[in-house]
Structures are given as C-alpha cells and as structure tokens.
Design an enzyme around this catalytic site. Sequence first.
Site, PDB file in Angstrom:
ATOM      1  N   CYS A 169       1.470 -13.864  13.523  1.00  0.00           N
ATOM      2  CA  CYS A 169       0.313 -14.252  12.711  1.00  0.00           C
ATOM      3  C   CYS A 169       0.586 -15.577  12.010  1.00  0.00           C
ATOM      4  O   CYS A 169       1.747 -15.967  11.823  1.00  0.00           O
ATOM      5  CB  CYS A 169      -0.033 -13.158  11.706  1.00  0.00           C
ATOM      6  N   ASP A 197     -21.010   3.232  13.635  1.00  0.00           N
ATOM      7  CA  ASP A 197     -20.958   4.674  13.465  1.00  0.00           C
ATOM      8  C   ASP A 197     -22.343   5.177  13.059  1.00  0.00           C
ATOM      9  O   ASP A 197     -23.229   4.401  12.714  1.00  0.00           O
ATOM     10  CB  ASP A 197     -19.877   5.091  12.483  1.00  0.00           C
ATOM     11  N   CYS A 215       3.160 -15.247   9.010  1.00  0.00           N
ATOM     12  CA  CYS A 215       4.558 -15.007   9.362  1.00  0.00           C
ATOM     13  C   CYS A 215       5.157 -16.168  10.149  1.00  0.00           C
ATOM     14  O   CYS A 215       6.367 -16.428  10.072  1.00  0.00           O
ATOM     15  CB  CYS A 215       4.679 -13.726  10.168  1.00  0.00           C
ATOM     16  N   ASP A 258     -10.430   3.260  15.344  1.00  0.00           N
ATOM     17  CA  ASP A 258     -10.841   2.430  14.213  1.00  0.00           C
ATOM     18  C   ASP A 258     -10.221   3.006  12.959  1.00  0.00           C
ATOM     19  O   ASP A 258      -9.972   4.213  12.879  1.00  0.00           O
ATOM     20  CB  ASP A 258     -12.365   2.399  14.063  1.00  0.00           C
ATOM     21  N   CYS A 261       6.431 -11.103  14.043  1.00  0.00           N
ATOM     22  CA  CYS A 261       4.972 -11.237  14.034  1.00  0.00           C
ATOM     23  C   CYS A 261       4.549 -12.671  14.317  1.00  0.00           C
ATOM     24  O   CYS A 261       5.158 -13.621  13.825  1.00  0.00           O
ATOM     25  CB  CYS A 261       4.425 -10.779  12.679  1.00  0.00           C
ATOM     26  N   HIS A 302      -2.471 -10.535   8.240  1.00  0.00           N
ATOM     27  CA  HIS A 302      -1.209 -10.113   8.868  1.00  0.00           C
ATOM     28  C   HIS A 302      -1.332  -8.700   9.427  1.00  0.00           C
ATOM     29  O   HIS A 302      -0.918  -8.441  10.570  1.00  0.00           O
ATOM     30  CB  HIS A 302      -0.064 -10.153   7.854  1.00  0.00           C
TER      31      HIS A 302
END
Length: 385
Positions: free
Chosen positions: A313, A95, A316, A273, A311, A346
């Site tokens: 991940c 940015d 999980c 974002d 999930c 996660h």
Amino acid sequence: MNDKPRFDFTIHATDGKARTGEIAMRRGTIRTPAFMPVGTAATVKGVKPADVRATGADIILGNTYHLMLRPGAERVARLGGLHGFMGWDRPILTDSGGYQVMSLSDLTKRDENGVTFKSHLDGSRHTLSPERSIEIQRLLGSDIVMAFDELVPTTSTPEVQAAAMARSMRWAKRSRDAFDAGGVHAEGAAIFGIQQGALDQTLRGDSAGALIDIGFDGYAVGGLAVGEGQEAMFACLDFAPGQLPADKPRYLMGVGKPTDIVGAVERGIDMFDCVLPTRSGRTGQAFTRNGPLNIRNAKFAEDTGPLDPACGCPTCAHPEHGGSRAYLHHLVRSGEILGAMLMTEHNLWFYQAMMADLRAAIGEGRLKAFADAFRQAYDSHAERV
C-alpha cells in the site's frame, strides 16, 4: 457496454472445496474469491473511490437501509444512480436492508407483508417489504440485488428459526417476482437469494431447496457472523455451501476477520463483505500478515518502520514519507483525520492482497499449505489488542 454479459460465473480452478474464478458483468469482471469493501452510505469511509479501486477491489457493497433513509433512493436515482452519485463505475452489490431494520431500528411491526420500523435518524416510520426492497435497489442502480429476508439470532428457539426461514423463502419468491418485473433493471443486473436456517443442517437444506426452486444468479449464506463464534460458523460452513448450486457464486454475508475468510474459502465460499477493515482503521487497528496491531500502543511512538513490511500500500511502501508507525501513532493518538484515512487504506490493501494470495494458491493447488502458513503467522505473532 450492452454486448457484455449480464452475469456469467466461470470457475477456473478448484482445490478441495475452494474455487477461484470470475464473475463477468456489464460494469466489469469480479475475481473470486472476492472481498467487497462496504460503502454503507455511498462511501467507503475515509477512502476515495479511485483509491478503493487501487487496492484491487472489483466490487463494493451499498446499504439499502441507510440509503433509503438518507439521502433517499428516489433522490439517488435522480442524480444518476449510486454509481454516478458516488463516482464508482464498477459493480455494486446492495444488501436488502433486512439485517439493518432488525438490528438498528426501533421495530414496531413484523408480519408477512414486511417490516414497519422507526428510523434511527429521526424516528420517522417506514415499511420495508420484499417489493419495496427490490424497488429501492433498482432505484440505486444495483448490479447485484439481494432478496429480502428475515434474520433471527442463532440463539432463537428451533420453532422461531424454522418460522423465520420459511418466511424468508416466501419473501425470496416475492423478491424474485419483483425483480423480474423490473424491466431494464432485471435485464442488466443479477439477483441473489439468501439461505437461512441458523446452524441447523436440515433447515439450511430446506432453505437451499426452496431457493433453487425459485432460481437465482447466486446464493448467499445468511444468518452467520452474528455472535455464534468461529467454531460454530465453520461447523455450519462445513455443510451449508455444499447445499447450494456448485455452478453459482456463494456469498457469505458480513464476514469477516482474516482467518474467518481463509477458513470460509477452504469451505467453498466465493464472496465476502465486512466493515472490519474500515472500522478497525478508524479505531487504530491495522491488519498485518503477523496479526492485527494497535497503533495506539506506546511502543510505536518512535518506530520508523512500516505497518507491514510485506504490504504494497502507498503508506507502507513509503514509511519515510509520512507512513511510519511512529507518524501513524501520532495521528491516531491526536485524533487526526489523516490517521484514520491512512490506516483504513492500508487495511483495504491488506484484505485485497489476502484475496489475491488465496486466488493464486487455489489456482496452483497449494491452498492448504498457504492457509496453514497464514494462520500460523497471523495467530502466533498477533499483538493482542
């Protein structure tokens, strides 16, 4: 690497106003709609670069304001640029620093040249102009550079909003000129302009016209997600993306909550974002398909299930190996660093899975059904935290 395109945006499918496609760049391809994890100070807080990539992220965001103050753009350049410095070999968007100098700093002067401000770290004085912002982003080795702009609250008077938009367009031209003077950097990177104009359709249209006249590789919708609320933001997004070129990526800066992103994708946004998944992870909030949950809640103290059964991940997927809600509850309540790390990882997985689901739904022409089901599950079962 040099035979790869500098910047090439291809739309593969549309569904209503929504699009799915790819941005091809020298450091890799970005699948859109895309969510960019925020790496404010050369780190996505609590997650190693390889683990950020494992979530499915194609690109991350770095922050000009924070990096110019510490460790300094020139130092980062000497150490191999931001990619080498932090160990991320894929695209990085930086940015311009405009939002931070106007929200975090003790401002002392704002004029046509730029903004002179005091550092929030040590009170030292700095000036950030369009030219200096582009120079810093060049030193960082950014792949997608943002033009420098002036942000004012959506609650400002119409006169203030119009003046800030007009100045932002003058700064956009100076940013583009500085970028084009950057030699190799301009040849290997892209630059996005930022549409301003608060919630006003005419101002937004004038801003879009000025940016198109200058010419950019992509266009951001700026000045939203600053407290106006979802209804007002969506009302603006009903017209703002359509004022920008259809063949270029459209980036909604600083957004947002999962339902914000789904609604914005429906309205034609390609890139996002937000600090929310990482910040929430550090404070004990997990995002799930049934809404956010607060792992600090006492009801999770003996819950052996995963944060989100759907999930994929690492946490999980293996609740029996230290990924249960009960264990995370203990870690977070105890202030253990591991709790923040696992919760953050996660949340990043959740956001990237949501983006993958959105891309698939657009590609298969079923976005409305997906979005309606997502909102129903997320809103009706969400734990109020």
